[in-house]
Scaffold this motif. Sequence first.
Motif, PDB file in Angstrom:
ATOM      1  N   UNK A 162     -48.453 -93.247 -41.724  1.00 55.05           N
ATOM      2  CA  UNK A 162     -49.853 -92.954 -41.399  1.00 55.05           C
ATOM      3  C   UNK A 162     -50.150 -93.289 -39.929  1.00 55.05           C
ATOM      4  N   UNK A 163     -49.558 -94.356 -39.438  1.00 57.76           N
ATOM      5  CA  UNK A 163     -49.766 -94.748 -38.043  1.00 57.76           C
ATOM      6  C   UNK A 163     -49.153 -93.714 -37.096  1.00 57.76           C
ATOM      7  N   UNK A 164     -47.962 -93.228 -37.446  1.00 54.88           N
ATOM      8  CA  UNK A 164     -47.340 -92.162 -36.641  1.00 54.88           C
ATOM      9  C   UNK A 164     -48.277 -90.956 -36.585  1.00 54.88           C
ATOM     10  N   UNK A 165     -48.800 -90.577 -37.734  1.00 56.42           N
ATOM     11  CA  UNK A 165     -49.668 -89.409 -37.818  1.00 56.42           C
ATOM     12  C   UNK A 165     -50.939 -89.622 -36.985  1.00 56.42           C
ATOM     13  N   UNK A 166     -51.517 -90.824 -37.057  1.00 54.48           N
ATOM     14  CA  UNK A 166     -52.734 -91.102 -36.287  1.00 54.48           C
ATOM     15  C   UNK A 166     -52.466 -91.021 -34.777  1.00 54.48           C
ATOM     16  N   UNK A 167     -51.353 -91.593 -34.338  1.00 59.20           N
ATOM     17  CA  UNK A 167     -51.006 -91.505 -32.909  1.00 59.20           C
ATOM     18  C   UNK A 167     -50.832 -90.049 -32.493  1.00 59.20           C
ATOM     19  N   UNK A 168     -50.162 -89.292 -33.331  1.00 55.58           N
ATOM     20  CA  UNK A 168     -49.960 -87.872 -33.049  1.00 55.58           C
ATOM     21  C   UNK A 168     -51.312 -87.160 -32.930  1.00 55.58           C
ATOM     22  N   UNK A 169     -52.199 -87.398 -33.882  1.00 58.12           N
ATOM     23  CA  UNK A 169     -53.511 -86.756 -33.868  1.00 58.12           C
ATOM     24  C   UNK A 169     -54.322 -87.145 -32.629  1.00 58.12           C
ATOM     25  N   UNK A 170     -54.199 -88.383 -32.204  1.00 62.15           N
ATOM     26  CA  UNK A 170     -54.950 -88.852 -31.039  1.00 62.15           C
ATOM     27  C   UNK A 170     -54.504 -88.174 -29.740  1.00 62.15           C
ATOM     28  N   UNK A 171     -53.222 -87.849 -29.636  1.00 62.00           N
ATOM     29  CA  UNK A 171     -52.679 -87.391 -28.358  1.00 62.00           C
ATOM     30  C   UNK A 171     -52.204 -85.948 -28.324  1.00 62.00           C
ATOM     31  N   UNK A 172     -52.148 -85.274 -29.457  1.00 58.42           N
ATOM     32  CA  UNK A 172     -51.514 -83.947 -29.481  1.00 58.42           C
ATOM     33  C   UNK A 172     -52.190 -82.925 -28.574  1.00 58.42           C
ATOM     34  N   UNK A 173     -53.500 -82.862 -28.577  1.00 55.38           N
ATOM     35  CA  UNK A 173     -54.192 -81.842 -27.790  1.00 55.38           C
ATOM     36  C   UNK A 173     -53.995 -82.055 -26.287  1.00 55.38           C
ATOM     37  N   UNK A 174     -54.223 -83.274 -25.834  1.00 54.36           N
ATOM     38  CA  UNK A 174     -54.066 -83.567 -24.408  1.00 54.36           C
ATOM     39  C   UNK A 174     -52.641 -83.360 -23.926  1.00 54.36           C
TER      40      UNK A 174
ATOM     41  N   UNK B 237     -52.467-100.545 -29.629  1.00 49.91           N
ATOM     42  CA  UNK B 237     -51.366-101.472 -29.899  1.00 49.91           C
ATOM     43  C   UNK B 237     -51.167-101.692 -31.392  1.00 49.91           C
ATOM     44  N   UNK B 238     -52.272-101.740 -32.150  1.00 47.95           N
ATOM     45  CA  UNK B 238     -52.151-101.935 -33.597  1.00 47.95           C
ATOM     46  C   UNK B 238     -51.409-100.764 -34.249  1.00 47.95           C
ATOM     47  N   UNK B 239     -51.710 -99.548 -33.821  1.00 48.47           N
ATOM     48  CA  UNK B 239     -51.012 -98.372 -34.353  1.00 48.47           C
ATOM     49  C   UNK B 239     -49.530 -98.395 -33.970  1.00 48.47           C
TER      50      UNK B 239
END
Length: 182
Positions: free
Chosen positions: A22-34, A10-12
């Motif tokens: 940076x938050x967009x990038x972090x969300x992308x990194x967290x979910x891109x592979x799956x 939620x914070x991101x």
Amino acid sequence: MQAPDTHIHQDLIQRCLQGDRQAYYKLYQLYKKGMYNVGFRIVNNPEEAEDVLQEAFISAFRNLEHYRGESSFGSWLKQIVVNKAINLLKKRKMERILDDEQFDVAEESKADEFEGYPFSVEKVKQAMMMLPDGYRAVISLYLLEGYDHGEIAEILGISESTSKSQFNRSKKKLKEILENAL
């Protein structure tokens, strides 16, 4: 009461809504592979799966203010990926998702058709990639993504009985492919 892990990012999300790159990038990194894997299992093409992934993230980020938090962000994003992949299949028109000849209720499987067969997971995955798009979409959504036939029907815009029918046909076709590989 809301499960505490439903809103783990939620914070991101809030930072994204405020324009934090940076938050967009972090969300992308967290979910891109799956999310890539979800798309790939449906479209069966690495380049098209990349396109699905990118389109899904663009759509999700553009519509982030519409994320209501009723489910986890990952579930919401996964639904977008599935929809983008299904739309790509429809657009591709290499094969029809629906089998025009039969829309009746599928026969219920009396026994597990694959019981006793010596197929490795890798062979089954390879055989699944040989299924026609519509069959692969239904079997992937049901077996790998965990959707039930009602949800699959809604996603694909078909009836629940058609989803069951497509699933049974895809199992038979998968069995054929595997037996011919022996």
